[in-house]
Design a protein around this motif. Structure first.
Motif, PDB file in Angstrom:
ATOM      1  N   ALA A 120       0.824  -1.205   0.000  1.00  0.00           N
ATOM      2  CA  ALA A 120       0.000   0.000   0.000  1.00  0.00           C
ATOM      3  C   ALA A 120       0.857   1.253   0.000  1.00  0.00           C
ATOM      4  O   ALA A 120       0.533   2.256  -0.656  1.00  0.00           O
ATOM      5  CB  ALA A 120      -0.924  -0.008   1.217  1.00  0.00           C
ATOM      6  N   ALA A 121       1.980   1.205   0.727  1.00  0.00           N
ATOM      7  CA  ALA A 121       2.897   2.343   0.733  1.00  0.00           C
ATOM      8  C   ALA A 121       3.488   2.577  -0.654  1.00  0.00           C
ATOM      9  O   ALA A 121       3.622   3.721  -1.108  1.00  0.00           O
ATOM     10  CB  ALA A 121       4.004   2.112   1.754  1.00  0.00           C
ATOM     11  N   LEU A 122       3.820   1.506  -1.349  1.00  0.00           N
ATOM     12  CA  LEU A 122       4.350   1.638  -2.710  1.00  0.00           C
ATOM     13  C   LEU A 122       3.287   2.158  -3.674  1.00  0.00           C
ATOM     14  O   LEU A 122       3.579   2.919  -4.594  1.00  0.00           O
ATOM     15  CB  LEU A 122       4.910   0.299  -3.185  1.00  0.00           C
ATOM     16  N   VAL A 123       2.035   1.752  -3.453  1.00  0.00           N
ATOM     17  CA  VAL A 123       0.920   2.297  -4.252  1.00  0.00           C
ATOM     18  C   VAL A 123       0.840   3.806  -4.059  1.00  0.00           C
ATOM     19  O   VAL A 123       0.677   4.572  -5.024  1.00  0.00           O
ATOM     20  CB  VAL A 123      -0.407   1.619  -3.861  1.00  0.00           C
ATOM     21  N   ALA A 124       0.974   4.259  -2.818  1.00  0.00           N
ATOM     22  CA  ALA A 124       0.911   5.693  -2.532  1.00  0.00           C
ATOM     23  C   ALA A 124       2.053   6.443  -3.216  1.00  0.00           C
ATOM     24  O   ALA A 124       1.841   7.518  -3.790  1.00  0.00           O
ATOM     25  CB  ALA A 124       0.953   5.922  -1.026  1.00  0.00           C
ATOM     26  N   LEU A 125       3.243   5.870  -3.165  1.00  0.00           N
ATOM     27  CA  LEU A 125       4.379   6.504  -3.847  1.00  0.00           C
ATOM     28  C   LEU A 125       4.153   6.560  -5.353  1.00  0.00           C
ATOM     29  O   LEU A 125       4.453   7.566  -6.003  1.00  0.00           O
ATOM     30  CB  LEU A 125       5.665   5.729  -3.556  1.00  0.00           C
ATOM     31  N   SER A 126       3.638   5.480  -5.899  1.00  0.00           N
ATOM     32  CA  SER A 126       3.388   5.432  -7.336  1.00  0.00           C
ATOM     33  C   SER A 126       2.371   6.487  -7.751  1.00  0.00           C
ATOM     34  O   SER A 126       2.533   7.162  -8.775  1.00  0.00           O
ATOM     35  CB  SER A 126       2.901   4.038  -7.732  1.00  0.00           C
ATOM     36  N   ALA A 127       1.315   6.636  -6.945  1.00  0.00           N
ATOM     37  CA  ALA A 127       0.282   7.612  -7.269  1.00  0.00           C
ATOM     38  C   ALA A 127       0.823   9.032  -7.232  1.00  0.00           C
ATOM     39  O   ALA A 127       0.421   9.894  -8.022  1.00  0.00           O
ATOM     40  CB  ALA A 127      -0.884   7.468  -6.298  1.00  0.00           C
ATOM     41  N   ARG A 128       1.760   9.275  -6.333  1.00  0.00           N
ATOM     42  CA  ARG A 128       2.265  10.645  -6.141  1.00  0.00           C
ATOM     43  C   ARG A 128       3.457  10.977  -7.028  1.00  0.00           C
ATOM     44  O   ARG A 128       3.575  12.099  -7.526  1.00  0.00           O
ATOM     45  CB  ARG A 128       2.641  10.831  -4.670  1.00  0.00           C
ATOM     46  N   PHE A 129       4.355  10.001  -7.227  1.00  0.00           N
ATOM     47  CA  PHE A 129       5.599  10.292  -7.934  1.00  0.00           C
ATOM     48  C   PHE A 129       5.830   9.432  -9.170  1.00  0.00           C
ATOM     49  O   PHE A 129       6.823   9.618  -9.863  1.00  0.00           O
ATOM     50  CB  PHE A 129       6.794  10.135  -6.981  1.00  0.00           C
ATOM     51  N   GLY A 130       4.945   8.468  -9.423  1.00  0.00           N
ATOM     52  CA  GLY A 130       5.079   7.638 -10.609  1.00  0.00           C
ATOM     53  C   GLY A 130       5.546   6.230 -10.282  1.00  0.00           C
ATOM     54  O   GLY A 130       6.199   5.974  -9.261  1.00  0.00           O
ATOM     55  N   ALA A 131       5.216   5.314 -11.206  1.00  0.00           N
ATOM     56  CA  ALA A 131       5.515   3.894 -10.991  1.00  0.00           C
ATOM     57  C   ALA A 131       7.015   3.630 -10.921  1.00  0.00           C
ATOM     58  O   ALA A 131       7.466   2.748 -10.194  1.00  0.00           O
ATOM     59  CB  ALA A 131       4.889   3.063 -12.099  1.00  0.00           C
ATOM     60  N   ARG A 132       7.793   4.388 -11.672  1.00  0.00           N
ATOM     61  CA  ARG A 132       9.247   4.134 -11.682  1.00  0.00           C
ATOM     62  C   ARG A 132       9.861   4.464 -10.327  1.00  0.00           C
ATOM     63  O   ARG A 132      10.718   3.721  -9.829  1.00  0.00           O
ATOM     64  CB  ARG A 132       9.917   4.940 -12.789  1.00  0.00           C
ATOM     65  N   VAL A 133       9.471   5.579  -9.726  1.00  0.00           N
ATOM     66  CA  VAL A 133       9.971   5.923  -8.401  1.00  0.00           C
ATOM     67  C   VAL A 133       9.613   4.822  -7.407  1.00  0.00           C
ATOM     68  O   VAL A 133      10.457   4.374  -6.619  1.00  0.00           O
ATOM     69  CB  VAL A 133       9.416   7.286  -7.936  1.00  0.00           C
ATOM     70  N   ALA A 134       8.359   4.369  -7.456  1.00  0.00           N
ATOM     71  CA  ALA A 134       7.932   3.307  -6.532  1.00  0.00           C
ATOM     72  C   ALA A 134       8.740   2.034  -6.755  1.00  0.00           C
ATOM     73  O   ALA A 134       9.119   1.350  -5.789  1.00  0.00           O
ATOM     74  CB  ALA A 134       6.440   3.036  -6.704  1.00  0.00           C
ATOM     75  N   ARG A 135       9.029   1.708  -8.011  1.00  0.00           N
ATOM     76  CA  ARG A 135       9.797   0.495  -8.300  1.00  0.00           C
ATOM     77  C   ARG A 135      11.225   0.611  -7.744  1.00  0.00           C
ATOM     78  O   ARG A 135      11.765  -0.341  -7.166  1.00  0.00           O
ATOM     79  CB  ARG A 135       9.835   0.246  -9.798  1.00  0.00           C
ATOM     80  N   LEU A 136      11.835   1.782  -7.902  1.00  0.00           N
ATOM     81  CA  LEU A 136      13.195   1.975  -7.401  1.00  0.00           C
ATOM     82  C   LEU A 136      13.226   1.905  -5.872  1.00  0.00           C
ATOM     83  O   LEU A 136      14.122   1.285  -5.291  1.00  0.00           O
ATOM     84  CB  LEU A 136      13.745   3.316  -7.883  1.00  0.00           C
ATOM     85  N   VAL A 137      12.260   2.547  -5.229  1.00  0.00           N
ATOM     86  CA  VAL A 137      12.212   2.488  -3.759  1.00  0.00           C
ATOM     87  C   VAL A 137      11.965   1.047  -3.313  1.00  0.00           C
ATOM     88  O   VAL A 137      12.590   0.571  -2.350  1.00  0.00           O
ATOM     89  CB  VAL A 137      11.126   3.435  -3.214  1.00  0.00           C
ATOM     90  N   GLY A 138      11.095   0.345  -4.016  1.00  0.00           N
ATOM     91  CA  GLY A 138      10.842  -1.052  -3.670  1.00  0.00           C
ATOM     92  C   GLY A 138      12.093  -1.908  -3.760  1.00  0.00           C
ATOM     93  O   GLY A 138      12.305  -2.810  -2.937  1.00  0.00           O
ATOM     94  N   ALA A 139      12.946  -1.619  -4.743  1.00  0.00           N
ATOM     95  CA  ALA A 139      14.164  -2.410  -4.933  1.00  0.00           C
ATOM     96  C   ALA A 139      15.167  -2.223  -3.803  1.00  0.00           C
ATOM     97  O   ALA A 139      15.993  -3.113  -3.551  1.00  0.00           O
ATOM     98  CB  ALA A 139      14.819  -2.057  -6.272  1.00  0.00           C
TER      99      ALA A 139
END
Length: 249
Positions: A120-139
């Protein structure tokens, strides 16, 4: 607050010691002047979110935000990164790991339904900053570790596996590692030896990852990173390989 004209050339830990968080914030703003207005706005938004999420967090002697600022400044200044997604992810690289519930609460209504708090936290990041940012943070976000196995060994396995197919995440993680590893001499107490033991086995892992052709850094930047890894290794050895004073020759 007045800062010296040479702030842009000062080592970051020197800025930290002399000027603290205000000095690092001023240095960050100097670095982002090289970007256009939309990029500056995005970077400022990410910094504001990081500052809010980590407002009560500390790293031994300093506010946690100092670490995030140094990681991002190193990307811009020493690694010459101009990819805004990467710098945003660097500012937020510990947000999902340390504050998933707070981030998850920012997800659009219903978008994180049925997911765990990290997702859910990654969903929030994706919604705010884009899927690529969320993917990098997830990694660069640690998973839940098995309490029955050695934690440091699991951490090393995770780093090697998660960065295998994410070249830009390697760049974020090596900046994080440099701040923790080379900066270990700025830590005090029992954490010094714990950090050195945790990070020393990662030096060859990062040498390999940074040397790869698909790691998107110039040869001079890679050489700079290799020199920093050498320095980290020297410091780890100085901390961990001291002779035991209780043992007589």
């Amino acid at each position: 607050m007045e800062f010296p004209a040479y702030l842009a050339t000062m080592p970051m830990h020197a800025i930290t010691e002399i000027h603290g968080e205000p000095g690092l914030l001023a240095r960050f703003r100097l670095e982002v002047e090289a970007f256009d207005e939309p990029a500056r706005a995005r970077l400022t938004e990410a910094l504001d979110l990081a500052a809010d999420l980590h407002r009560d967090d500390r790293r031994v002697r300093e506010p946690y935000l100092n670490h995030l600022l140094r990681v991002a400044i190193r990307l811009m200044h020493h690694y010459q990164v101009r990819d805004v997604d990467v710098i945003v992810a660097a500012l937020l690289h510990d947000a999902v790991e340390d504050h998933p519930a707070e981030l998850a609460a920012l997800a659009p209504d219903g978008s994180a339904a049925g997911t765990d708090v990290t997702a859910a936290a990654l969903v929030a990041l994706s919604a705010r900053f884009g899927a690529r940012v969320a993917r990098l943070v997830g990694a660069v976000t640690n998973p839940a570790f098995d309490p029955e196995r050695d934690r440091n060994a699991q951490y090393r396995d995770h780093v090697a596996a998660s960065l295998e197919s994410e070249p830009w995440a390697r760049v974020i993680k090596v900046s994080d590692f440099t701040d923790n590893g080379v900066g270990v001499i700025h830590t005090v107490g029992p954490k010094v030896a714990r950090s050195a033991a945790k990070y020393r086995p990662l030096v060859p892992v990062f040498r390999d990852l940074i040397a790869r052709p698909d790691t998107p850094l110039s040869p001079p930047v890679k050489q700079h990173i290799f020199a920093q890894l050498d320095l980290a290794e020297e410091r780890f050895s100085a901390i961990l390989d001291q002779p035991d004073p209780a043992r007589r020759p």
